[in-house]
Structures are given as structure tokens and as C-alpha cells.
Design an enzyme around this catalytic site. Structure first.
Site, PDB file in Angstrom:
ATOM      1  N   GLY A  64       1.169  -1.674   0.323  1.00  0.00           N
ATOM      2  CA  GLY A  64       0.086   0.495   0.016  1.00  0.00           C
ATOM      3  C   GLY A  64       0.576   1.550   0.410  1.00  0.00           C
ATOM      4  N   ALA A  65       2.085   1.751   1.011  1.00  0.00           N
ATOM      5  CA  ALA A  65       2.531   2.378   1.117  1.00  0.00           C
ATOM      6  C   ALA A  65       3.300   2.773   2.157  1.00  0.00           C
ATOM      7  CB  ALA A  65       1.947   3.347   1.285  1.00  0.00           C
ATOM      8  N   MET A  66       5.278   3.586   2.022  1.00  0.00           N
ATOM      9  CA  MET A  66       5.787   3.003   2.852  1.00  0.00           C
ATOM     10  C   MET A  66       5.870   4.703   3.743  1.00  0.00           C
ATOM     11  SD  MET A  66       7.999   1.468   4.014  1.00  0.00           S
ATOM     12  CE  MET A  66       9.115   1.378   5.535  1.00  0.00           C
ATOM     13  N   GLU A  67       6.185   4.299   5.034  1.00  0.00           N
ATOM     14  CA  GLU A  67       6.262   5.537   5.558  1.00  0.00           C
ATOM     15  C   GLU A  67       7.674   6.000   6.258  1.00  0.00           C
ATOM     16  OE1 GLU A  67       5.769   2.023   7.321  1.00  0.00           O
ATOM     17  OE2 GLU A  67       6.459   1.583   9.156  1.00  0.00           O
TER      18      GLU A  67
ATOM     19  N   GLU B 248       0.293   5.650   7.350  1.00  0.00           N
ATOM     20  CA  GLU B 248       1.703   5.903   7.340  1.00  0.00           C
ATOM     21  C   GLU B 248       2.501   7.255   7.930  1.00  0.00           C
ATOM     22  OE1 GLU B 248       3.351   3.873   5.856  1.00  0.00           O
ATOM     23  OE2 GLU B 248       1.766   2.726   5.119  1.00  0.00           O
TER      24      GLU B 248
END
Ligand code: B3K
Ligand code: ZN
Length: 880
Positions: free
Chosen positions: A267-270, A304
Site C-alpha cells: 500500500g505505502a511506506m512510511e 503512514e
């Protein structure tokens, strides 16, 4: 990629050791070119224990070493050793400077881990172990360092050069090249490193923190998407404000950047200060995104962002502690989403994930505790157990301590561990200490795998006016074979009389009364609770708001469930009652089907639903949930053996009878919702659309005459929610209208990649006989691309996970199709290949025919040649 013939090593939590070396700073210099990238890395390293003389062993994968210097002196080949996964320098001083130059080929990186190309962009994904694909390093989360990053690239092709922290320098170079230098003032582990280079437009806004600092907010997207970032930007501001209000935490850098990329495994990366997002969770306009997409964007942006405190400032000591950041951040994200929309519907959505995916995981070969004990490939442990069950475990702590006690615990956690890499014990101890208690028994939630079964028995004594509940818990065996000790868990309780009026609770033992309701505190194999002054035999509402991640059974009659469905004050439990009713009906239809009897849906059930549809319900979206017949996977988790054909037939029968019997009511509700829906993104409008589209789905099932209504909705739709609602309703129909609308949809949206993915996904879940043929055609369609994870998930995963009828084809064609795709993706992108396996892990639970066919598909993968660690681990554990 690490291949099977490289050593397949299991890593154990019990073997954890502190690193021998600290890396105080890393100065990176990355030169991006069209053919190759050159990475200079300058490390300041110090031995942690001066008396030690161990060699320095750095991680590295797929790197070409160009030069190596220690304290400015080049190292001779005899002074170091390289393997496929490491670089060892045999003798190093106490403290030293190491210069490493490597060459990498991002253009050829199809695994999307490390530095890779997405279209014309360069971008990175380093969690969990991607940084070692960029340079040699101590690529483990407990090595935290100060990063300075200089990026050099062609100015015309890559005008935007980003990395973590603050921009401290920029300038022109010869040959039309330029550079930007970034410095991150916070120490961080390598998995939070990020780099982006490309031709992107920037959308700017700003946020003033509670202490009055100004933070620049920047979202970077491809030019054609610049009108689709508004919602994400607003969501970011909402999340920043929420974290200040709910946890007193404010953002700590001067800039917060988000980049949308099209090719992304998850999904996404922090990454600190520079989140990289799958474009699916950033880009949204009413023309291209459904209400659910908008809600997902808000949730992932929040998630995130919340990681900045729970994940980045306080990170994991090792990857076994993954839930330290993920479970906690999912919980915070759930609280945030609940505050922005409907808490009940959010809770239902989350409970569904647990009851379908997480319970299945617990009952399958990959079952593991929230804190796993071992892994072959850590990427296989970004699971719903670690994420979603991890969040449920935190939620129970929140329930036990209450909002104020939980906040006190979180404050102490931040105070004790800011800037450190810690363990789940550290977290739990902070919560316990802040509340003056111990959580030793509670900790079992972190190291015992499996879904506890809570069996409830009742006894009513009319003379004494006593009602007794006896709860017995048992946790089934999981592959780790440990015997399980009893868990401690809060079970929300209320008692109702036959009219649905609440009965006051008088109970001497272990009843925990809070502003959120009353909870039975269960902590032994068997617990007994006696309620006094109960005038008549009551109907208990149990496990309200899904207060613990368990399966609870109680001998409810159909009439009792109807009562709860129509009047429980705990709105979540109204839904729960509806699902219990649906499941009960489906199970009894299955029995009849297996006994070759004709299938009759009880009229009492239909009449209850009729009453529901005529009732004034608090929220339309809740009614939509109440009338949703439990899915294949939902019911499957309530079965010993999954008799596939019986389950599919029984479920279909219930859906059809429901639709046909309630046609008139459904049409009325549809109409009423249509009138109430102003087409906006307000919660009430979204809520009406959810119910409207659920009704439409059933209406089309009720008879062909409703196709016209679906067509009209499709044609007049003001937004993607209504377009997709109409298309979903028509998706399983054999009418020619279906193809006409699908063709029109593609023609209209072919330039919108994310919308094309919806078109692929819908076709993948159609329960039409030729669906596999169609999917095979779509694999060659211009709208599909095997290199793009979103497209693989839309077309292939949707088929495996959301089309039970065709996936569980009686000849095994569905399983074979997935096996072939896994084999195809294994070398290209192991993480994506491994994710396709989820549906194939459940073979031991299926009826004999399907079980054998599914096992064959797994054997086919196993014998297909060199397997990546990702695929190898899941396939071999499944076949064990
Ligand atoms: N932390 C990342 C997940 C990384 C997955 C690596 N295989 C996204 C998230 O949970 O926020
Ligand atoms: Zn996360």
C-alpha cells in the site's frame, strides 16, 4: 533475488543478539544513470564492545563492489570476503571510516525492493531488507544512523530529487546534470531510507502544529494526476491534527513529502519525511474513485503518518517485533478512521478482515503468533495476524485500561523509548507500569498462535432470578504445536428481555463496568458469571463491538438472533446477529444439499429481514451491512470441513430467495436512498450510496427487469461509486447488456490506470462459467501488465480470493491457473508471487475432491524449479 540454492536459512527470535557495531553516520552519494547507478557510501563505524575482535559483516545482495577503503586506505582482496549476501572485513579497528562504492542496476530490478524504476521514475522500497540491495550495510532495524544523501542525475529527465529529511544543498553540474543533498536530523534504521528521482509535479500546502511550527506538506505525482491529490492532502492534515488531539504527538520535521508511484508491492511506506505510496492510496477524484477508495486513501495516509511516532521515532529491535509498530499503527489508524466516518461500519469492516482472513491464517499452515518465533522470509510475515490481530490485541488493552489509562501508558511508552529500537515487551511493560498492573498473562496474546474458541453455556433459575453464564475457552493446535495457556480477554455483555429492553446487570464476579459498557473478564479455561435479579430468562448480547479476536459460540435460537438484530443497543452486535442468522441458514441449507433434499429458506428468516428493511435504522450504511449475506469465506471459518459445492449452492440459494422475496422492500429502500443522496462526499451521502448499491445488487438478482435500473444508474452516475455499483450489480448477469456496459466502461476510462484495474477486478470476480477464459484473454489485454502489482492483484488475486465458485472449479482449473501465475512471478517478483498463494494454503480444510486438486497445484509449484525464499516458505509449510 535469494534463490533456493542459496542457503535457505530460518531466523529465530531466540537467536537475537545485539549488533557488534554501531554506525554513527552514513553519507550516501547516489549517481543515477540510464544504464547503471553508482552508490558511494561513507560510514562512521564503532565497535560497541571495545574488547571484542569479531569481523565486520555487512549485508548486501546483488551488488557489484567497485571499491572498498578503510580509513582512506584501499583494502586488498585478501582483507575482505564477499558472498551472495554479505561482505566481511576480517579485521577492523575500534572505530573507523569505511568507504564503499557499488554498482547496481535499478532498471533490471523487477522485484520492486531496493532501488528500482517505476515508469520514468527512480524510487526505493527498503522495508524490510531492501537497503542491502542498494549498498553494503548493517541492514537491521536496531542499527540507527544519521543519513546524509546526495542524489545526482540528469536535470531534464529528473528535475525532482528527493530523500529523507531537509534539503541542505542543491546545484548544477556539467553535462546537464544536477544534484540535491538531503540530511535527516533523526537517527533511523536503513529500512526507513528513501530516494525518489523523476519528473513530477508538486502540490503544496502547509500545516501549523499545536506548538506553532509550520510544516510544508508536499505531494508529488505525475503531471496528469495533479487534480487527484486534494483528498489525500486533506486527509494528511486531518491525521496530523488527530494525532495531536488523541495522543499529543506532533510532526517533527519541517517538511512532509508523499510521492505516488504506480508500481509498488504494497500500500505505502512510511519512510521518514518521505512517504512513498502506491498511487492507489493517494490519487482520488470523484470521477475515478469510489467512496471506499476515498476511505482507503484517508486510512492509509493516516496510517503512514501515524508511523512517524509509532514506527519511526520508536522502531523495532528486530523483525519479530513487527507488530510493535504495525499492530499499534493499525489500531491508531482504526481510531482515526472511526472518528472521521462511521465507527460502527468501520468496526464491522475490521471484524470482517479478522473473521475471514486472519481466522483462516490461524487455521492454516502459516499460523503464527502476533510476535512470530521464526521465519525464512520476513516479507511473508506482513500478515493479517501481525497487522490486524496485532491491532485487536492493542484494542483489548485499550478496553481494559480505558481511554485515560491507555493514553497514560502511551505517554510513558513515548517518554521511555523515543529514539530507540525496542521490543513488544518494552511496549507492554510501559502500559502495565503506567497503570500499576502486570500484563504477564495478557502477553500470551503475543506468543500463542491460533484463534481462541469461547463456548458459552447459560442456565436460568426462575425461582432465584439468577442467570448464569459459563464461558469455556480453548485454543486449537497450530503448527508450532505448543499447548496453549488460557488468554485474558474482555467479553462485552448486555442482557435483554423478550421485548429487547435492557436488563440492569448485577454481577459479583469479574464484571468490568466502563463508559463503553460492561465486560466479562475471562481469564481461565472456565469462568462463571452469575447475574442476580434477572426477572425472566434473558437474551445475552455477547462480544459486543467485537471486544476480543475470538470465535464465540452460544446456543442462540433464531428468534433470539432476530431480536438482537432488530434491537441490540450495541450496533456492531446487530450486524453480528445478522451474520449468525445468515450463517445458520446457510449451514442448514448445506446439510440439506448434502442429503440431496430440496433447499427451503425458512420464511421466518425472510420476514425478519423484511422487518429490518422497514425499520428506521440509525445509519443506511449499517443497514447495508445487516442485509449482506455472509460471504463464502465468512461462513467457511465456521465450518469444520469446507464442502465447497454445498456452501456455494446454499449461499446462492439464500441470496436468490432473499432478493426475490424482498424485491418490493428493496426497491423502496433503493428509491429512498437515491432521493437522499446529493452526490457529495459527506458521510450521510456515502452512507446512502452504500445502501442503495447493496439494494441494486439484490434487485438485479431478483429478476431481469431490474437490469434497466442498473443501466439507468450506470448512465446517469455522477460519481465512480454509482458507476461501479451499477456495473457490480450487472457483473454476474448473462444479459448482453453486461458486455455493452463493460466495453463502454473501458472506452471511457482506458487512460485512467486505477479505473482500468477496477474493470479487471470486476471481471475476475464474475461468477460466470467462462470467467477463466476471459481472464486468460485479459492477461494479454493492453490494460494488463504482469510487472505491475496492482494489476496482478486486481485480476489474479481477485479471482483467487473473491470468486470462490470459479476458483474452486471442480476440475481444479482455478487452482492450476493460480499455480501457473505463481510460477511465472516467482523469479520476477517473489513478494507478489507469495501473495498469490494465500488461497492455496487452505487445502487441508476442503472436502476431499477439492483438497486433492489444490494440493496438486502446490506440488506443481514446488517442483517447478528454483523457488524464491518467499514462495518456498509458504509452499513447503503448506505441504507439510
Ligand atoms: N511498513 C510498510 C510495509 C512494508 C512491507 C514490506 N514487505 C507499510 C505499512 O505497514 O505502513
Ligand atoms: Zn504500517
Amino acid at each position: 533475488m535469494k534463490m533456493q540454492n542459496a542457503k535457505l536459512k530460518t531466523t529465530y527470535l531466540k537467536d537475537y543478539q545485539l549488533p557488534d557495531f554501531a554506525i554513527h553516520s552514513i553519507d550516501l552519494h547516489v549517481e543515477l544513470n540510464e544504464d547503471k547507478t553508482i552508490v558511494h557510501s561513507l560510514l562512521h563505524v564503532e565497535r560497541r564492545l571495545p574488547q571484542q575482535t569479531t569481523p565486520l559483516v555487512l549485508h548486501g545482495e546483488g551488488l557489484k563492489l567497485l571499491s572498498l577503503r578503510l580509513d582512506e586506505k584501499p583494502l586488498a582482496q585478501t582483507e575482505y570476503e564477499q558472498t551472495l549476501q554479505s561482505l566481511t572485513i576480517k579485521s577492523v579497528p575500534h572505530s573507523f571510516q569505511l568507504e564503499i562504492v557499488t554498482e547496481i542496476l535499478p532498471q533490471k530490478n523487477t522485484s520492486l525492493s531496493g532501488l528500482y524504476r517505476s515508469g520514468k521514475l527512480f524510487c526505493t522500497q527498503c522495508e524490510a531488507e531492501g537497503f542491502r540491495r542498494i549498498t553494503y550495510y548493517l541492514d537491521r532495524p536496531d542499527v540507527m544512523s544519521l543519513f546524509t544523501t546526495t542524489i545526482v542525475a540528469d536535470k531534464a529527465k529528473y528535475p525532482i530529487l528527493l530523500s529523507n529529511g531537509n534539503k541542505i544543498e542543491a546545484g548544477e553540474l556539467s553535462e546537464n546534470r544536477h544534484y540535491v543533498k538531503w540530511q535527516d536530523p533523526f537517527k533511523k534504521p536503513s529500512y526507513l531510507f528513501a530516494l525518489v528521482a523523476g519528473d513530477l509535479v508538486k502540490i503544496s500546502d502547509n500545516y501549523q502544529t499545536q506548538s506553532g511550527r509550520n510544516v510544508a506538506l508536499e505531494i508529488y505525482v505525475e503531471a496528469q494526476n495533479k487534480d487527484k491529490t486534494d483528498y489525500a492532502m486533506q486527509a494528511l492534515k486531518h491525521a496530523m491534527l488527530w494525532d495531536e488531539k488523541a495522543y499529543g504527538r506532533e510532526y517533527d520535521l519541517d517538511v512532509y513529502m508523499i510521492v505516488a508511484v504506480n508500481d509498488f508491492n504494497m500500500g505505502a511506506m512510511e519512510n521518514k519525511g518521505l512517504n512513498i505510496f502506491n498511487s492507489k492510496y493517494v490519487l482520488a477524484s470523484e470521477k475515478t474513485a469510489t467512496d471506499v477508495d476515498f476511505q482507503n486513501v484517508e486510512a492509509v495516509i493516516g496510517h503512514e503518518y501515524f508511523h512517524n511516532w509509532t514506527g519511526n521515532r520508536i522502531t523495532c529491535r528486530d523483525w519479530f517485533q513487527l507488530s510493535l509498530k504495525e499492530g499499534l499503527t493499525v489500531f491508531r489508524e482504526q481510531q482515526f478512521s472511526a472518528s472521521m466516518g462511521s465507527p460502527t461500519v468501520k468496526r464491522i469492516t475490521d471484524a470482517r478482515i479478522i473473521r475471514t482472513r486472519q481466522f483462516a491464517e490461524d487455521a492454516g499452515p502459516m499460523a503464527h503468533p502476533v510476535r512470530p518465533e521464526s521465519y525464512i522470509e520476513i516479507n511473508n510475515f506482513y500478515t493479517s495476524t501481525v497487522y490486524n490481530k496485532g491491532a485487536e490485541v492493542i484494542r483489548m488493552l485499550h478496553t481494559l485500561f480505558g481511554q485515560a489509562g491507555f493514553r497514560k501508558g502511551m505517554d510513558l511508552y513515548f517518554e521511555r523509548f523515543d529514539g530507540q529500537a525496542v521490543t513488544i515487551e518494552d511496549f507492554v511493560k510501559a502500559l502495565a507500569d503506567a497503570n500499576g498492573t502486570d500484563l504477564n498473562q495478557f502477553f500470551r496474546w503475543y506468543n500463542q498462535a491460533g484463534t481462541p474458541l469461547v463456548n458459552v453455556k447459560e442456565a436460568y433459575d426462575a425461582k432465584l432470578k439468577q442467570f448464569k453464564l459459563t464461558l469455556t475457552q480453548q485454543c486449537p493446535k497450530t503448527p508450532d504445536n505448543l499447548s496453549k495457556e488460557p488468554f485474558i480477554m474482555p467479553i462485552k455483555v448486555a442482557l435483554y428481555d423478550e421485548k429487547g429492553t435492557k436488563i440492569a446487570l448485577e454481577c459479583k464476579s469479574n464484571l468490568h463496568k466502563t463508559s463503553e459498557g460492561s465486560f466479562l473478564i475471562v481469564d481461565k479455561e472456565t469462568n462463571e458469571f452469575i447475574f442476580e435479579n434477572v426477572p425472566i430468562k434473558p437474551v445475552p448480547s455477547l462480544l459486543g463491538n467485537f471486544s476480543a479476536p475470538v470465535k464465540l459460540s452460544y446456543p442462540y435460537t433464531e428468534a433470539e438472533l432476530v431480536l438482537l438484530m432488530l434491537s441490540d443497543e450495541d450496533l456492531f452486535n446487530r450486524w453480528d446477529a445478522s451474520q449468525r442468522l445468515g450463517t445458520k441458514a446457510i449451514k442448514s441449507l448445506m446439510k440439506d444439499h448434502l442429503a440431496d433434499k430440496s433447499l427451503v429458506v425458512p420464511t421466518t428468516l425472510i420476514e425478519a429481514y423484511r422487518e429490518l428493511l422497514q425499520q428506521d435504522i440509525p445509519e443506511p450504511a449499517l443497514l447495508a451491512q445487516l442485509i449482506t449475506i455472509p460471504s463464502f469465506h465468512y461462513v467457511a471459518e465456521n465450518l469444520e470441513i469446507i464442502e465447497v459445492d454445498a456452501l456455494i449452492t446454499a449461499r446462492k440459494t439464500l441470496v436468490e430467495v432473499f432478493a426475490q422475496s424482498l424485491e418490493e422492500e428493496l426497491a423502496k429502500v433503493y428509491q429512498a436512498c437515491q432521493e437522499q443522496d446529493d452526490g457529495s462526499l459527506k458521510n450521510t451521502s456515502m452512507s446512502h450510496r452504500a445502501l442503495k448499491n447493496t439494494c441494486l445488487y439484490y434487485l438485479v438478482k431478483a429478476g431481469a427487469k431490474w437490469l434497466k435500473l442498473a443501466q439507468a444508474q450506470y448512465e446517469k452516475a455522477r460519481n465512480m461509486t454509482d458507476k461501479m455499483g451499477a456495473l457490480s450489480a450487472i457483473n454476474h448477469s448473462t444479459s448482453t447488456l453486461r458486455q455493452t456496459l463493460f466495453d463502454d466502461f473501458y472506452k471511457t476510462y482506458q487512460k485512467e490506470d486505477l479505473v482500468v484495474n477496477k474493470w479487471l477486478a470486476l471481471q475476475a470476480c464474475a461468477d460466470l462459467p467462462n470467467v477463466l477464459e476471459n481472464i486468460n484473454k485479459l492477461l494479454k489485454h493492453e490494460g494488463f501488465d504482469i510487472a505491475n502489482p496492482n494489476k496482478v492483484y486486481s485480476l489474479i488475486n481477485t479471482f483467487a480470493m473473491s470468486n470462490p465458485e470459479r476458483f474452486h472449479d471442480d476440475e481444479g482449473k482455478g487452482y492450476e491457473f493460480i499455480a501457473l501465475r505463481v510460477i511465472e512471478l516467482n523469479a520476477r517478483n517473489p513478494q507478489v508471487a507469495a501473495r498469490l498463494l494465500e488461497g492455496l494454503t487452505q487445502w487441508k480444510r476442503l472436502d476431499a475432491t477439492h483438497s486433492a486438486l489444490m494440493k496438486n497445484a502446490l506440488i506443481k509449484i514446488e517442483s517447478s524449479g528454483d523457488l524464491s525464499e518467499d514462495v518456498f516458505e509458504i509452499v513447503t509449510k503448506s505441504l507439510k
